[in-house]
Design an enzyme around this catalytic site. Structure first.
Site, PDB file in Angstrom:
ATOM      1  N   TYR A  52     -62.393  23.614 -29.977  1.00 26.24           N
ATOM      2  CA  TYR A  52     -61.207  22.791 -29.743  1.00 26.24           C
ATOM      3  C   TYR A  52     -60.446  22.491 -31.028  1.00 26.24           C
ATOM      4  O   TYR A  52     -59.224  22.305 -30.991  1.00 26.24           O
ATOM      5  CB  TYR A  52     -61.591  21.507 -28.998  1.00 26.24           C
ATOM      6  CG  TYR A  52     -61.905  21.786 -27.550  1.00 26.24           C
ATOM      7  CD1 TYR A  52     -60.887  22.014 -26.632  1.00 26.24           C
ATOM      8  CD2 TYR A  52     -63.218  21.889 -27.110  1.00 26.24           C
ATOM      9  CE1 TYR A  52     -61.161  22.313 -25.309  1.00 26.24           C
ATOM     10  CE2 TYR A  52     -63.510  22.187 -25.789  1.00 26.24           C
ATOM     11  CZ  TYR A  52     -62.475  22.398 -24.892  1.00 26.24           C
ATOM     12  OH  TYR A  52     -62.746  22.709 -23.583  1.00 26.24           O
ATOM     13  N   ASN A  87     -52.057  22.061 -18.363  1.00 24.88           N
ATOM     14  CA  ASN A  87     -52.178  22.392 -19.779  1.00 24.88           C
ATOM     15  C   ASN A  87     -52.621  21.178 -20.586  1.00 24.88           C
ATOM     16  O   ASN A  87     -52.196  20.055 -20.319  1.00 24.88           O
ATOM     17  CB  ASN A  87     -50.847  22.909 -20.319  1.00 24.88           C
ATOM     18  CG  ASN A  87     -50.394  24.169 -19.615  1.00 24.88           C
ATOM     19  OD1 ASN A  87     -51.208  24.891 -19.036  1.00 24.88           O
ATOM     20  ND2 ASN A  87     -49.103  24.446 -19.643  1.00 24.88           N
ATOM     21  N   ASP A  89     -52.110  21.132 -23.920  1.00 27.23           N
ATOM     22  CA  ASP A  89     -51.236  21.033 -25.089  1.00 27.23           C
ATOM     23  C   ASP A  89     -50.191  19.941 -24.874  1.00 27.23           C
ATOM     24  O   ASP A  89     -50.066  19.378 -23.784  1.00 27.23           O
ATOM     25  CB  ASP A  89     -50.571  22.385 -25.386  1.00 27.23           C
ATOM     26  CG  ASP A  89     -49.654  22.857 -24.256  1.00 27.23           C
ATOM     27  OD1 ASP A  89     -48.647  22.172 -23.984  1.00 27.23           O
ATOM     28  OD2 ASP A  89     -49.941  23.905 -23.644  1.00 27.23           O
ATOM     29  N   HIS A 104     -55.788  17.714 -16.697  1.00 30.65           N
ATOM     30  CA  HIS A 104     -56.991  18.235 -17.349  1.00 30.65           C
ATOM     31  C   HIS A 104     -57.204  17.653 -18.741  1.00 30.65           C
ATOM     32  O   HIS A 104     -57.976  18.200 -19.529  1.00 30.65           O
ATOM     33  CB  HIS A 104     -56.929  19.764 -17.423  1.00 30.65           C
ATOM     34  CG  HIS A 104     -57.054  20.420 -16.093  1.00 30.65           C
ATOM     35  ND1 HIS A 104     -56.638  21.714 -15.844  1.00 30.65           N
ATOM     36  CD2 HIS A 104     -57.546  19.958 -14.909  1.00 30.65           C
ATOM     37  CE1 HIS A 104     -56.867  22.016 -14.571  1.00 30.65           C
ATOM     38  NE2 HIS A 104     -57.413  20.970 -13.990  1.00 30.65           N
ATOM     39  N   SER A 172     -52.381  30.277 -12.345  1.00 27.24           N
ATOM     40  CA  SER A 172     -53.110  31.341 -11.650  1.00 27.24           C
ATOM     41  C   SER A 172     -53.520  30.931 -10.247  1.00 27.24           C
ATOM     42  O   SER A 172     -53.855  31.777  -9.421  1.00 27.24           O
ATOM     43  CB  SER A 172     -54.369  31.718 -12.446  1.00 27.24           C
ATOM     44  OG  SER A 172     -55.285  30.630 -12.472  1.00 27.24           O
ATOM     45  N   ALA A 195     -46.289  36.954 -12.049  1.00 27.07           N
ATOM     46  CA  ALA A 195     -46.679  37.794 -10.911  1.00 27.07           C
ATOM     47  C   ALA A 195     -47.246  36.874  -9.840  1.00 27.07           C
ATOM     48  O   ALA A 195     -47.564  35.717 -10.118  1.00 27.07           O
ATOM     49  CB  ALA A 195     -47.715  38.833 -11.340  1.00 27.07           C
TER      50      ALA A 195
END
Length: 223
Positions: A52, A87, A89, A104, A172, A195
């Site tokens: 991390y 995320n 960040d 998260h 995802s 996608a």
């Protein structure tokens, strides 16, 4: 219009931050059981901190991209927007988005495993670091690891179920409970992704392409 937006690693990928589950993602290079579980941290806290610390350094060096800034513009223009991110960040906040919900956790925050105090993390954390509140040498990244309970789920579910439009961007759709949020949506649904995701069939409409191109174009239509 009430809008709930969920963002995933695909939003930050074009800022140079690695995704997790793509063919070159982080979980192809690291054993998630060793660096992203409470058990892994108990076995080897130094290894987890090193992992991390490196990600924190990468985060500091990264800058928000056009997708982050477009979502920040939408957030500032639409007071009924809820921005939820998988995320860890801080690029959404640095782009100007207020009140981001980090389901998260946050890479730039530290957590005391003893008293649950939280504070801004230093660039490098170590197993010997002591809690600023209770003094225990029990500090860890403020990250939700596999097997732990996702943060802010009540607020997230309230926002998604109340939204006229739920949008998932750059995810995802393989990690729950985030992957199941589309099933909780009662309004229209849109997937924006490079996608089709694993849950693409659950969305009413789709836009595919790089987040830095598709997200600003979509936001421009709303503003």
């Amino acid at each position: 219009m009430k809008i709930a937006i969920l963002t995933g690693a695909g939003v930050s990928a074009e800022s140079g931050l690695g995704t997790f589950r793509d063919k070159d993602g982080l979980w192809t290079k690291y054993d998630l059981n060793e660096v992203a579980t409470p058990e892994g941290f108990a076995r080897n806290p130094a290894l987890v901190h090193d992992f991390y610390n490196a990600r924190r350094t990468n985060c500091v060096q990264a800058t928000p991209n056009a997708a982050h800034t477009a979502l920040a513009a939408l957030a500032m223009a639409d007071h009924d927007l809820t921005l939820i991110t998988q995320n860890v960040d801080d690029l959404h906040s640095r782009a100007g988005s207020p009140a981001v919900i980090h389901m998260h956790g946050e890479l730039m925050r530290a957590l005391c495993a003893s008293c649950n105090a939280r504070w801004d993390a230093p660039l490098a954390m170590h197993p010997s670091d002591c809690c600023q509140t209770c003094g225990a040498a029990a500090t860890r990244p403020d990250i939700v690891w596999f097997g732990e309970i996702t943060y802010h789920m009540d607020a997230i579910l309230d926002a998604v179920t109340a939204a006229d439009l739920f949008v998932a961007i750059g995810t995802s759709a393989e990690v729950y409970p985030a992957a199941g949020l589309v099933e909780q949506a009662t309004g229209d649904t849109l997937e924006i992704n490079l996608a089709p995701s694993a849950r693409a069939n659950a969305f009413a409409s789709h836009r595919f392409g790089p987040a830095t191109e598709v997200v600003p174009a979509w936001v421009a239509e709303l503003l």
